[in-house]
Design a protein around this motif. Structure first.
Motif, mmCIF file in Angstrom:
data_model
loop_
_atom_site.group_PDB
_atom_site.id
_atom_site.type_symbol
_atom_site.label_atom_id
_atom_site.label_comp_id
_atom_site.label_asym_id
_atom_site.label_seq_id
_atom_site.Cartn_x
_atom_site.Cartn_y
_atom_site.Cartn_z
ATOM 1 N N LEU A 51 -21.103 14.254 -7.654
ATOM 2 C CA LEU A 51 -19.777 14.860 -7.526
ATOM 3 C C LEU A 51 -18.851 13.778 -6.966
ATOM 4 N N GLU A 52 -18.240 13.017 -7.878
ATOM 5 C CA GLU A 52 -17.501 11.808 -7.530
ATOM 6 C C GLU A 52 -16.009 11.979 -7.763
ATOM 7 N N LEU A 53 -15.210 11.338 -6.918
ATOM 8 C CA LEU A 53 -13.747 11.424 -7.005
ATOM 9 C C LEU A 53 -13.150 10.040 -7.232
ATOM 10 N N MET A 54 -12.144 9.977 -8.106
ATOM 11 C CA MET A 54 -11.364 8.761 -8.331
ATOM 12 C C MET A 54 -9.891 9.134 -8.369
ATOM 13 N N ASP A 55 -9.031 8.338 -7.720
ATOM 14 C CA ASP A 55 -7.606 8.639 -7.730
ATOM 15 C C ASP A 55 -6.897 7.869 -8.850
ATOM 16 N N ASN A 56 -5.580 8.061 -8.963
ATOM 17 C CA ASN A 56 -4.811 7.490 -10.060
ATOM 18 C C ASN A 56 -4.878 5.972 -10.101
ATOM 19 N N LYS A 57 -4.838 5.341 -8.943
ATOM 20 C CA LYS A 57 -4.890 3.878 -8.915
ATOM 21 C C LYS A 57 -6.217 3.362 -9.464
ATOM 22 N N ILE A 58 -7.297 4.008 -9.078
ATOM 23 C CA ILE A 58 -8.615 3.611 -9.578
ATOM 24 C C ILE A 58 -8.726 3.900 -11.078
ATOM 25 N N ILE A 59 -8.257 5.083 -11.485
ATOM 26 C CA ILE A 59 -8.318 5.468 -12.899
ATOM 27 C C ILE A 59 -7.644 4.409 -13.769
ATOM 28 N N ASN A 60 -6.437 4.020 -13.374
ATOM 29 C CA ASN A 60 -5.686 3.064 -14.182
ATOM 30 C C ASN A 60 -6.300 1.673 -14.157
ATOM 31 N N ALA A 61 -6.842 1.267 -13.026
ATOM 32 C CA ALA A 61 -7.486 -0.041 -12.964
ATOM 33 C C ALA A 61 -8.687 -0.097 -13.901
ATOM 34 N N VAL A 62 -9.474 0.972 -13.909
ATOM 35 C CA VAL A 62 -10.653 1.019 -14.783
ATOM 36 C C VAL A 62 -10.251 1.080 -16.244
ATOM 37 N N GLU A 63 -9.279 1.920 -16.558
ATOM 38 C CA GLU A 63 -8.874 2.075 -17.953
ATOM 39 C C GLU A 63 -8.242 0.797 -18.508
ATOM 40 N N ASP A 64 -7.447 0.113 -17.689
ATOM 41 C CA ASP A 64 -6.844 -1.146 -18.133
ATOM 42 C C ASP A 64 -7.907 -2.188 -18.462
ATOM 43 N N TRP A 65 -9.051 -2.078 -17.817
ATOM 44 C CA TRP A 65 -10.133 -3.043 -18.011
ATOM 45 C C TRP A 65 -11.086 -2.626 -19.136
ATOM 46 N N LEU A 66 -11.526 -1.354 -19.106
ATOM 47 C CA LEU A 66 -12.593 -0.925 -20.002
ATOM 48 C C LEU A 66 -12.116 -0.196 -21.261
ATOM 49 N N SER A 90 -19.366 5.990 9.335
ATOM 50 C CA SER A 90 -20.025 5.458 8.153
ATOM 51 C C SER A 90 -20.889 6.518 7.493
ATOM 52 N N GLY A 91 -20.914 6.487 6.163
ATOM 53 C CA GLY A 91 -21.826 7.331 5.422
ATOM 54 C C GLY A 91 -22.992 6.546 4.862
ATOM 55 N N GLU A 92 -22.772 5.224 4.602
ATOM 56 C CA GLU A 92 -23.846 4.415 4.031
ATOM 57 C C GLU A 92 -23.631 2.912 4.165
ATOM 58 N N MET A 112 -24.443 7.892 -5.801
ATOM 59 C CA MET A 112 -23.834 9.051 -6.439
ATOM 60 C C MET A 112 -24.727 10.280 -6.435
ATOM 61 N N ARG A 113 -26.050 10.084 -6.367
ATOM 62 C CA ARG A 113 -26.957 11.242 -6.390
ATOM 63 C C ARG A 113 -27.254 11.794 -4.996
ATOM 64 N N GLY A 114 -26.584 11.248 -3.978
ATOM 65 C CA GLY A 114 -26.901 11.625 -2.609
ATOM 66 C C GLY A 114 -26.684 13.086 -2.285
ATOM 67 N N ILE A 115 -25.707 13.724 -2.909
ATOM 68 C CA ILE A 115 -25.412 15.118 -2.580
ATOM 69 C C ILE A 115 -26.619 16.021 -2.829
ATOM 70 N N LYS A 116 -27.380 15.765 -3.906
ATOM 71 C CA LYS A 116 -28.526 16.612 -4.229
ATOM 72 C C LYS A 116 -29.834 16.032 -3.712
ATOM 73 N N TYR A 117 -29.994 14.731 -3.802
ATOM 74 C CA TYR A 117 -31.300 14.131 -3.547
ATOM 75 C C TYR A 117 -31.391 13.381 -2.212
ATOM 76 N N GLY A 118 -30.277 13.268 -1.497
ATOM 77 C CA GLY A 118 -30.328 12.633 -0.189
ATOM 78 C C GLY A 118 -30.148 11.120 -0.248
ATOM 79 N N ASP A 125 -20.523 14.565 -0.669
ATOM 80 C CA ASP A 125 -21.009 14.269 0.683
ATOM 81 C C ASP A 125 -19.882 14.158 1.693
ATOM 82 N N GLY A 126 -18.630 14.216 1.240
ATOM 83 C CA GLY A 126 -17.506 13.956 2.134
ATOM 84 C C GLY A 126 -17.395 12.488 2.506
ATOM 85 N N ASN A 127 -18.023 11.619 1.695
ATOM 86 C CA ASN A 127 -18.089 10.187 2.003
ATOM 87 C C ASN A 127 -16.981 9.453 1.243
ATOM 88 N N LEU A 128 -15.952 9.007 1.982
ATOM 89 C CA LEU A 128 -14.783 8.367 1.383
ATOM 90 C C LEU A 128 -14.978 6.864 1.278
#
Length: 464
Positions: A249-264, A413-415, A151-157, A374-377
């Motif tokens: 600078l992280e992105l999560m879509d609706n499916k991920i949001i709901n999966a996490v919220e249902d769990w946590l 690949s990004g990583e 997650m810190r790759g955008i600033k710190y590499g 990073d544009g890393n999907l």
């Protein structure tokens, strides 16, 4: 074929208790976190460079493939043997050999996990910046082999920006030192850059010299909420275009949001089409101004709401949501395949739109995570591998995704690396002359091609 005489020699080198040949043991090491499978003929736990050197000398003389393996979290089949042979398990080489706060370096063995290193250097006010989401279990050797980011790759590499030296065992059994406690000077041949991200094809790393960074004094964490993925993607480019470089600078879509919220159950906006998790760090002075600028940019680009974390608990909840997202999505289907395409930031809205289209066209659920800065999907394709027809649709989605990423000027690949999972797509990304060059580079280090055999670079008729 690993003959009995070879097994006897492996027992002599590593000890009987460290050489495994039972069916259960071999089946245990036939997979990693990808969808790739391949059974070894023998599994060997190693404990030092001398053992590795002796095993590689033996393997080279008999042309036996050797697959190095750490925590097994690889998402591209990099820890899976394609051609049988020996799986060399590095997890018992797990010592932090030195922490040198004055020179801001640490020396670790490859089996140390990323989080173990983070915890060890924290009392000195230092940080090892690469932070893959799998940091609790992924090892430093694997992070180096795949050039992991986080997650810190955008600033710190990425990992390549924080490794300044290593001890390496070549396929011949030679033990060599690359780099040191000083970063490479301009006149020095920088082999670190060549070896980091080489996926175990060029040598087996036995010590890693890590660059440490003073811990940031303060941070501000924001949650931006959007109706659509495309609006979130547009905000990413707009933030960077204003000259602001967040640390995450992280992105999560609706499916991920709901999966996490249902769990946590931590209060994520389940009606949102997407969210951005954004953090700036550094000296306290100026961070409030940066945060306000970012929040305004998000509103200008379609955010329906932007919230600033008011305390440590709110901040921790947001980053827990991101780190636990993959585990949460695993509750939705028997299998998932997390991809790793990367595109220029300005192309994020277009690739996000394409992922939604592919999901609908092939009737395959896809959740979207991204190191968006990073544009890393990291699209997570959900399926049941027992359903052959569904698997065929999943493979079509994978191919279409990587084709689109390349067409947009991106990479495979990004990583997560190429490994076996993306080997077929390398011919799309590189022309025959480029593939020949990459193969010759590998042959220069490993003439017998025993190290992680059959991965990363496709065989070429004229490369040798």
């Amino acid at each position: 074929m690993v003959e009995q005489s070879t097994l006897n020699e492996l027992v002599r080198i590593a000890g009987r208790e460290n050489v495994l040949t039972s069916k259960v043991s071999l089946n245990t090491y036939m997979y990693d976190a990808s969808l790739v499978y391949g059974q070894p003929e023998v599994v060997v736990y190693v404990q030092n460079a001398q053992q590795i050197a002796a095993i590689l000398k033996l393997a080279s003389s008999k042309k036996i493939p050797v697959t190095p393996r750490g925590g097994g979290t690889c998402l591209s089949g990099g820890a899976v043997p394609q051609r049988g042979g020996i799986v060399m398990v590095m997890t018992r080489m797990n010592r932090i050999l030195e922490i040198d706060p004055e020179n801001r370096v640490a020396v670790v063995e490859p089996g140390v996990t990323n989080m173990e290193l983070q915890k060890a250097v924290a009392p000195y006010g230092l940080v090892y910046m690469p932070d893959p989401a799998s940091q609790k279990v992924s090892t430093m050797g694997g992070n180096l082999g795949e050039n992991s980011g986080g997650m810190r790759g955008i600033k710190y590499g990425l990992t390549r920006d924080h490794i300044i030296g290593m001890e390496l065992v070549l396929s011949s059994g030679e033990i060599v030192q690359i780099g040191g406690k000083l970063e490479p000077i301009a006149q020095e041949l920088n082999l670190n850059a060549l070896l980091i991200g080489s996926e175990g094809n060029l040598g087996i790393v036995t010590k890693i010299i890590c660059k440490l960074t003073p811990a940031p004094r303060a941070n501000r964490t924001m949650l931006a909420i959007y109706k659509t993925l495309e609006d979130a993607g547009t905000s990413v480019s707009a933030i960077i275009a204003r000259g602001i470089i967040p640390c995450t600078l992280e992105l999560m879509d609706n499916k991920i949001i709901n999966a996490v919220e249902d769990w946590l159950h931590i209060g994520l906006p389940v009606d949102a089409g997407a969210i951005l998790l954004i953090e700036v760090d550094g000296w306290d002075a100026g961070l409030d101004r940066q945060a306000q600028q970012i929040m305004q940019i998000c509103r200008e680009n379609g955010a329906t709401d932007v919230k600033l974390a008011q305390n440590a608990r709110e901040r921790d909840n947001l980053w827990t949501a991101r780190r636990m997202a993959i585990g949460a999505i695993g509750r939705l289907a028997p299998n998932y395949d997390m991809e790793d395409a990367t595109v220029p930031r300005t192309k994020l809205p277009e690739i996000l739109k394409e992922v939604n289209r592919l999901s609908q066209e092939y009737n395959v659920p896809i959740g979207m995570l991204a190191h968006a800065g990073d544009g890393n999907l990291h699209p997570l394709v959900l399926f049941d591998e027992r359903n052959k027809e569904e698997m065929e649709r999943v493979e079509k989605v994978r191919a279409a995704l990587f084709r689109k990423a390349l067409d947009l000027g991106g990479t495979l690949s990004g990583e997560h690396g190429i490994g076996l999972a993306k080997l077929e797509f390398m011919r799309w990304a590189f022309n025959p002359e480029e593939l020949q060059f990459l193969r010759r580079e590998r042959l220069a280090f490993d003439p017998s091609e025993i190290l992680n055999a059959g991965k990363t670079v496709p065989d070429t008729d004229t490369a040798a």
